[in-house]
Enzyme design. Structure first.
Site, PDB file in Angstrom:
ATOM      1  N   GLN A   1       0.850  -1.192   0.000  1.00 13.24           N
ATOM      2  CA  GLN A   1       0.000   0.000   0.000  1.00 13.24           C
ATOM      3  C   GLN A   1       0.889   1.247   0.000  1.00 13.24           C
ATOM      4  O   GLN A   1       2.109   1.153   0.114  1.00 13.24           O
ATOM      5  CB  GLN A   1      -1.001  -0.033   1.156  1.00 13.24           C
ATOM      6  CG  GLN A   1      -0.480  -0.583   2.461  1.00 13.24           C
ATOM      7  CD  GLN A   1      -0.038   0.478   3.438  1.00 13.24           C
ATOM      8  OE1 GLN A   1      -0.587   1.564   3.486  1.00 13.24           O
ATOM      9  NE2 GLN A   1       0.972   0.164   4.229  1.00 13.24           N
TER      10      GLN A   1
ATOM     11  N   GLN B   1       1.723   3.495   2.001  1.00 11.91           N
ATOM     12  CA  GLN B   1       2.638   3.732   3.131  1.00 11.91           C
ATOM     13  C   GLN B   1       3.407   2.465   3.511  1.00 11.91           C
ATOM     14  O   GLN B   1       3.814   2.294   4.660  1.00 11.91           O
ATOM     15  CB  GLN B   1       1.847   4.250   4.345  1.00 11.91           C
ATOM     16  CG  GLN B   1       1.470   5.713   4.249  1.00 11.91           C
ATOM     17  CD  GLN B   1       2.688   6.646   4.227  1.00 11.91           C
ATOM     18  OE1 GLN B   1       3.723   6.353   4.801  1.00 11.91           O
ATOM     19  NE2 GLN B   1       2.550   7.767   3.541  1.00 11.91           N
ATOM     20  N   SER B   2       3.629   1.580   2.563  1.00 12.66           N
ATOM     21  CA  SER B   2       4.311   0.320   2.851  1.00 12.66           C
ATOM     22  C   SER B   2       5.721   0.546   3.405  1.00 12.66           C
ATOM     23  O   SER B   2       6.566   1.159   2.743  1.00 12.66           O
ATOM     24  CB  SER B   2       4.381  -0.514   1.570  1.00 12.66           C
ATOM     25  OG  SER B   2       5.290  -1.584   1.731  1.00 12.66           O
ATOM     26  N   ASN B   3       5.981   0.020   4.601  1.00 11.82           N
ATOM     27  CA  ASN B   3       7.341   0.057   5.168  1.00 11.82           C
ATOM     28  C   ASN B   3       8.257  -0.842   4.344  1.00 11.82           C
ATOM     29  O   ASN B   3       9.434  -0.536   4.159  1.00 11.82           O
ATOM     30  CB  ASN B   3       7.335  -0.468   6.605  1.00 11.82           C
ATOM     31  CG  ASN B   3       6.423   0.328   7.518  1.00 11.82           C
ATOM     32  OD1 ASN B   3       6.538   1.546   7.604  1.00 11.82           O
ATOM     33  ND2 ASN B   3       5.499  -0.353   8.190  1.00 11.82           N
TER      34      ASN B   3
ATOM     35  N   ALA C   1       8.092  -1.524   1.127  1.00 13.78           N
ATOM     36  CA  ALA C   1       8.485  -0.888  -0.139  1.00 13.78           C
ATOM     37  C   ALA C   1       9.588   0.143   0.114  1.00 13.78           C
ATOM     38  O   ALA C   1      10.580   0.198  -0.615  1.00 13.78           O
ATOM     39  CB  ALA C   1       7.264  -0.240  -0.792  1.00 13.78           C
TER      40      ALA C   1
END
Ligand SMILES: *Cc1c(COP(=O)(O)O)cnc(C)c1O
Length: 317
Positions: free
Chosen positions: A73, A75-77, A79
């Site tokens: 998503q 706000q993916s940590n 990614a």
């Protein structure tokens, strides 16, 4: 059996991460609570994905990839850490993220901006569309590319948390009775549960589910797949893992219990959790304590899996 150290690996973080006793929380809950500081893994703002990426990016390098794709998503940590890790080892990251949630230049989006990451937001709720898009973009570049699934939760990524269980086994002076973590895409929980079966006999592993995916099937499947990769002769049974639903109103939507748990940890111990994963997971630990699950001699280890980037993308008022 092939142990995690027998697999190709690129050093990205600082290990072992510390284990600390949470004195004030232990006193409050009348048991012994410890924290495994995987928020201090030493890349970006820390977090669990560093352990997975050490194996995933080694595989990407070995296959000659110049570009790594991943998703999640907005706000993916995972990614964000993939972009940080790829840059460090000389590969280009392209993030194709779901265009929902916070897309302003806040939290992980801000960190990606600072790293100059190629971020593309896609208006879909289906990861199949995103993996197809990765192939389209990858073909267009004409360069060798490597696709990392959401959360880095395939067998190779899961190996990172089998390795973490081995690390805990070396650090512990006395057996931990419980090991508790957040479960979002599954690799962390599956790795710890398999790793505990192999290296931490007598430690019960609990996954606090923060998403609505069918983790009752995902968890053992990923444990079996990873055991297969390791050629480990184990039979996975439902006794090997415990799951608890802590999702609340939805994935990446804060819950009142989760937010309260974030505040308790900050106030009592000066350690910051996040509202999407670790706050909800710690709320699960608090619920278990309230139900009488822990005795005064138990030793409960909570995995702090990171998430600092996301903490600055939400309004917790
Ligand atoms: C991704 C993530 C998790 C969940 O780990 P999975 O392996 O995806 O289940 C937990 N905490 C944080 C901070 C994360 O970013």
């Amino acid at each position: 059996m092939r142990k995690p150290e027998d697999f190709p690996r690129i050093s990205l973080g600082v290990f072992p991460t510390p284990i600390q006793r949470l004195n004030n929380i232990s006193e409050m809950l009348h048991t012994n609570v410890y924290i495994k500081r995987d928020d201090l893994t030493g890349l970006g703002l820390g977090g669990n994905k560093t352990r997975k990426l050490e194996f995933l990016l080694a595989d990407a390098k070995q296959r000659g990839a110049q570009i790594v794709f991943t998703t999640g998503q907005a706000q993916s940590n995972h990614a964000m850490l993939t972009a940080a890790a790829a840059g460090k080892v000389g590969m280009k990251a392209i993030l194709i993220l779901k265009k929902r949630g916070v897309t302003q230049r806040l939290g992980n989006q801000l960190l990606e901006y600072l790293m100059g990451t190629d971020v593309r937001l896609m208006d879909t709720d289906d990861y199949a569309d995103i993996y197809k898009e990765m192939d389209a973009v990858g073909e267009e570049t004409g360069l060798p590319y490597y696709k990392i699934p959401c959360g880095g939760s395939n067998a190779l990524g899961t190996l990172g948390y089998v390795d973490c269980a081995g690390e805990i086994a070396k650090q512990q002076t006395q057996r931990f009775t419980h090991l508790i973590c957040a479960e979002g895409s599954g690799g962390t929980m599956a790795g710890l549960a398999l790793g505990a079966k192999l290296f931490l006999p007598g430690t019960e592993v609990y996954g606090m589910m923060v998403d609505t995916d069918p983790f009752e099937t995902i968890t053992p499947a990923l444990m079996r797949e990873t055991a297969g990769l390791m050629e480990a002769d184990v039979t996975i049974t439902p006794e090997d893992y415990h799951l608890r639903d802590m999702c609340g109103p939805g994935y990446a939507i804060a819950s009142p219990q989760g937010n309260e748990a974030v505040r308790v940890m900050a106030e009592k111990e000066g350690i910051f959790l996040d509202p999407v994963y670790t706050g909800k997971a710690f709320a699960g630990l608090l619920e278990m304590a309230a139900e009488g699950a822990f005795g005064p001699d138990d030793r409960v280890l909570f995995l702090h899996s990171g998430g600092a980037g996301g903490l600055f993308a939400v309004d917790m008022n």
